[in-house]
Design a protein around this motif. Structure first.
Motif, short mmCIF file in Angstrom:
data_model
loop_
_atom_site.label_atom_id
_atom_site.label_comp_id
_atom_site.label_asym_id
_atom_site.label_seq_id
_atom_site.Cartn_x
_atom_site.Cartn_y
_atom_site.Cartn_z
N VAL A 82 0.84 -1.21 0.00
CA VAL A 82 0.00 0.00 0.00
C VAL A 82 0.87 1.26 0.00
O VAL A 82 0.60 2.22 -0.71
N ILE A 83 1.95 1.25 0.78
CA ILE A 83 2.82 2.43 0.86
C ILE A 83 4.27 1.97 1.00
O ILE A 83 4.55 0.98 1.68
N ALA A 84 5.17 2.71 0.33
CA ALA A 84 6.59 2.36 0.38
C ALA A 84 7.28 3.10 1.52
O ALA A 84 6.85 4.18 1.92
N LEU A 85 8.36 2.52 2.02
CA LEU A 85 9.13 3.15 3.09
C LEU A 85 9.59 4.55 2.67
O LEU A 85 9.59 5.49 3.46
N GLU A 86 9.96 4.68 1.39
CA GLU A 86 10.38 5.97 0.84
C GLU A 86 9.30 7.04 1.05
O GLU A 86 9.60 8.18 1.42
N ASP A 87 8.06 6.66 0.78
CA ASP A 87 6.94 7.60 0.90
C ASP A 87 6.70 7.98 2.35
O ASP A 87 6.34 9.11 2.67
N ILE A 88 6.91 7.03 3.23
CA ILE A 88 6.75 7.29 4.66
C ILE A 88 7.80 8.31 5.11
O ILE A 88 7.49 9.30 5.77
N LYS A 89 9.04 8.11 4.68
CA LYS A 89 10.12 9.03 5.06
C LYS A 89 9.88 10.41 4.44
O LYS A 89 10.22 11.44 5.04
N GLN A 90 9.30 10.43 3.25
CA GLN A 90 9.00 11.71 2.60
C GLN A 90 7.93 12.47 3.38
O GLN A 90 8.00 13.69 3.54
N LYS A 91 6.95 11.75 3.89
CA LYS A 91 5.89 12.41 4.67
C LYS A 91 6.47 13.03 5.93
O LYS A 91 6.04 14.10 6.37
N ILE A 92 7.44 12.37 6.53
CA ILE A 92 8.08 12.90 7.73
C ILE A 92 8.90 14.14 7.34
O ILE A 92 8.88 15.16 8.04
N ALA A 93 9.60 14.07 6.20
CA ALA A 93 10.37 15.23 5.73
C ALA A 93 9.44 16.41 5.41
O ALA A 93 9.78 17.57 5.64
N ASP A 94 8.26 16.10 4.91
CA ASP A 94 7.30 17.15 4.54
C ASP A 94 6.87 18.00 5.73
O ASP A 94 6.45 19.14 5.56
N VAL A 95 6.92 17.44 6.93
CA VAL A 95 6.54 18.22 8.11
C VAL A 95 7.77 18.81 8.81
O VAL A 95 7.66 19.39 9.90
N GLY A 96 8.96 18.66 8.21
CA GLY A 96 10.15 19.36 8.70
C GLY A 96 11.24 18.51 9.32
O GLY A 96 12.20 19.05 9.85
N TYR A 97 11.11 17.19 9.21
CA TYR A 97 12.06 16.35 9.93
C TYR A 97 12.94 15.50 9.01
O TYR A 97 12.43 14.78 8.16
N ASP A 98 14.26 15.62 9.24
CA ASP A 98 15.22 14.82 8.48
C ASP A 98 15.25 13.39 9.01
O ASP A 98 15.15 13.18 10.22
N SER A 99 15.41 12.43 8.10
CA SER A 99 15.64 11.05 8.52
C SER A 99 17.00 10.64 8.01
O SER A 99 17.74 11.45 7.46
N ASP A 100 17.32 9.36 8.18
CA ASP A 100 18.62 8.90 7.70
C ASP A 100 18.77 9.04 6.18
O ASP A 100 19.89 9.09 5.67
#
Ligand SMILES: [Cu+2]
Length: 123
Positions: A82-100
């Motif tokens: 249903v959703i890729a890990l990439e998209d999940i990390k992008q959603k987190i980045a969209d609200v201002g947070y860097d991931s690995d």
């Protein structure tokens, strides 16, 4: 009369086996469909936690989003079909947070409350 009772009992037994079989089946399917990933998301405080976890709230395919502010570790359970890990990390980045792997836009980071402007990772 006796015959009817026997048939009834057989029918109940059959239904039980059937229901049990289905139960087993749906349980293993659910386990197969969802995966859990743990990765780093940079942040500071409880407000960050709400924002980070909130970015995945009501997102289809995501069943768990838990960020630990002590370790900066994000735990996400999701259905990869249903959703890729990439998209999940992008959603987190969209609200201002860097991931690995994903970096938030500077303007989004800059608009975070002062207490939430965490030390960004390099690059
Ligand atoms: Cu914060």
């Amino acid at each position: 009369m006796q015959k009817k009772i026997v048939i009834l009992l057989l029918a109940i037994g059959f239904l039980n086996i059937n229901a049990f079989g289905q139960d087993q089946n749906s349980t293993s399917q659910t386990e197969d469909e969802f995966v859990t990933e743990i990765f780093t998301v940079y942040g500071n405080c409880g407000m960050c936690e709400r924002t980070i976890e909130g970015s995945l709230k009501d997102v289809e395919g995501v069943t768990l989003a838990d960020w630990d502010r002590e370790t900066d570790k994000m735990k996400v359970s999701f259905n990869p079909s249903v959703i890729a890990l990439e998209d999940i990390k992008q959603k987190i980045a969209d609200v201002g947070y860097d991931s690995d792997t994903h970096r938030a836009k500077d303007e989004v980071y800059n608009s975070l409350p002062g207490c939430c402007q965490y030390d960004r990772p390099e690059n």
